[in-house]
Design an enzyme around this catalytic site. Structure first.
Site, PDB file in Angstrom:
ATOM      1  CG  HIS A 129      61.019 -22.726 120.754  1.00  0.00           C
ATOM      2  ND1 HIS A 129      62.265 -22.735 121.343  1.00  0.00           N
ATOM      3  CD2 HIS A 129      60.912 -21.529 120.123  1.00  0.00           C
ATOM      4  CE1 HIS A 129      62.875 -21.596 121.086  1.00  0.00           C
ATOM      5  NE2 HIS A 129      62.064 -20.850 120.345  1.00  0.00           N
ATOM      6  CB  SER A 159      61.996 -23.420 124.535  1.00  0.00           C
ATOM      7  OG  SER A 159      62.284 -24.484 123.671  1.00  0.00           O
ATOM      8  CG  ASP A 211      64.394 -18.016 119.975  1.00  0.00           C
ATOM      9  OD1 ASP A 211      64.754 -16.946 119.443  1.00  0.00           O
ATOM     10  OD2 ASP A 211      63.297 -18.551 119.765  1.00  0.00           O
TER      11      ASP A 211
END
Length: 349
Positions: free
Chosen positions: A186, A159, A279
């Protein structure tokens, strides 16, 4: 998990929350009920509880207080990680969860027919298991390791700080890498194609955006499109699903890791790099349970030490390494090279 001596005994199951529609749906899915008895009410002690987070997460969490705690009742946790995110699922697993069953592919949260067989198979090892609260095991660091047998799929979740981190990993992978590589970053859809082009320009491996139906090929790197979730099916093909507005993380690292655990098992290498939140942690848990190899970036080289930290603290990571050594650790995890070559991977200092 301990095995069970069946002996014709029916295992008592409580469904949480105790909603009539949910209880009926689970009861229907577990038919024929030769192995399980669905309890109604709170008087009788269950052997195992099914906790469904999809209908009402807060009600489900509150209903856990109705379970006996001495000893604790083992839990089978149901939840759509795409909508809930990993945090509430991980929280319930920490309270005694033995197994997790992803429901993100169900069209109707009360239609469990597609999960019936898997639900029954997951319930059996849960029932009668002793739930213990043990501290997470520490990730292995500063040690030599026996090189495992070759593994077949690598998935990297990242991310905040991802593009820079990936530039230190993908170009370092050898041209003869014996596995496909999936990247879940992401990032909004207009940028994932550019990310693939940038990585491909500096790498020995071809890098491109994934397409639905792609067959995985050794030595090919696929980047998940920014508006989609990527999963691997049982035939080793890419399945892309549009990410709805209710998705917590886009693309979802957890969904990719979960599909690897489900369809690849011990042949998976799951990698968590720099990023905020949790996540990927739930999916990494399932990869590790399935026998896969797990890697996390260390704190010193992470822009945001969120996702890797959460996985490390839960005892889910086999190896913790600086970003400069992630590529080498991926190769080691794939079993490349002769046994005993002394491929020691240094962890955090």
């Amino acid at each position: 998990m301990p095995g069970l001596s069946m002996g014709g005994q029916r295992h008592k199951v409580r469904v949480l929350p105790q909603r009539d529609d949910l209880v009926r749906a689970v009861e229907h899915a577990l038919l024929p009920a030769s192995l399980f008895e669905i309890l109604r009410g709170e008087e009788e002690r269950p052997d195992v509880a099914i906790v469904d987070l999809d209908l009402d997460e807060h009600e489900a969490r509150a209903s856990l207080r109705t379970l006996p705690t001495d000893p604790s009742v083992p839990l089978l946790v149901l939840g759509d990680v795409r909508k809930l995110g990993p945090e509430p699922i991980l929280a319930v697993l920490a309270e005694g969860g033995i197994e997790y069953l992803d429901t993100s592919h169900l069209d109707d949260p009360l239609q469990f027919d597609a999960l019936a067989r898997e639900m029954s198979e997951r319930l059996l090892p849960c029932s009668g298991a002793r739930v213990t609260r043990r501290p997470p095991t520490k990730a292995r660091r500063n040690e030599s390791a026996v090189v495992p047998e070759p593994r077949r799929i690598v998935a990297i979740g990242v991310s905040t700080g991802g593009p820079s981190a990936l530039q230190k990993v993908i170009p370092q992978l050898p041209a003869d890498l014996r596995a496909p590589v999936l990247i879940v970053q992401h990032l909004a859809s207009p940028f994932t194609g550019s990310l693939a082009d940038s990585l491909g320009a500096s790498s020995a491996l071809p890098v491109r955006e994934a397409k639905d139906g792609d067959r995985l090929e050794a030595g090919v790197v696929l980047v998940t499109p920014g508006a989609s979730h990527l999963e691997i099916d049982s035939r080793g093909r890419v399945r892309l699903r549009p990410a709805g507005s209710d998705s917590r993380y886009v693309p979802s690292i957890d969904l990719t890791f979960l599909s690897l655990a489900r369809n690849v098992g011990a042949d998976a290498v799951a990698v968590l790099l720099t990023g905020m939140g949790k996540d990927g942690v739930l999916g990494m848990r399932q990869v590790r349970i399935s026998g896969g190899h797990t890697i996390a970036q260390d704190e010193a080289t992470s822009v945001v030490f969120g996702m890797p930290k959460a996985a490390i603290e839960m005892g889910l990571v086999d190896r913790v390494v600086p970003i400069e050594e992630v590529a080498r650790e991926i190769v080691r995890g794939l079993g490349r090279g002769a046994r005993g070559e002394g491929r020691e991977v240094r962890g955090e200092r």
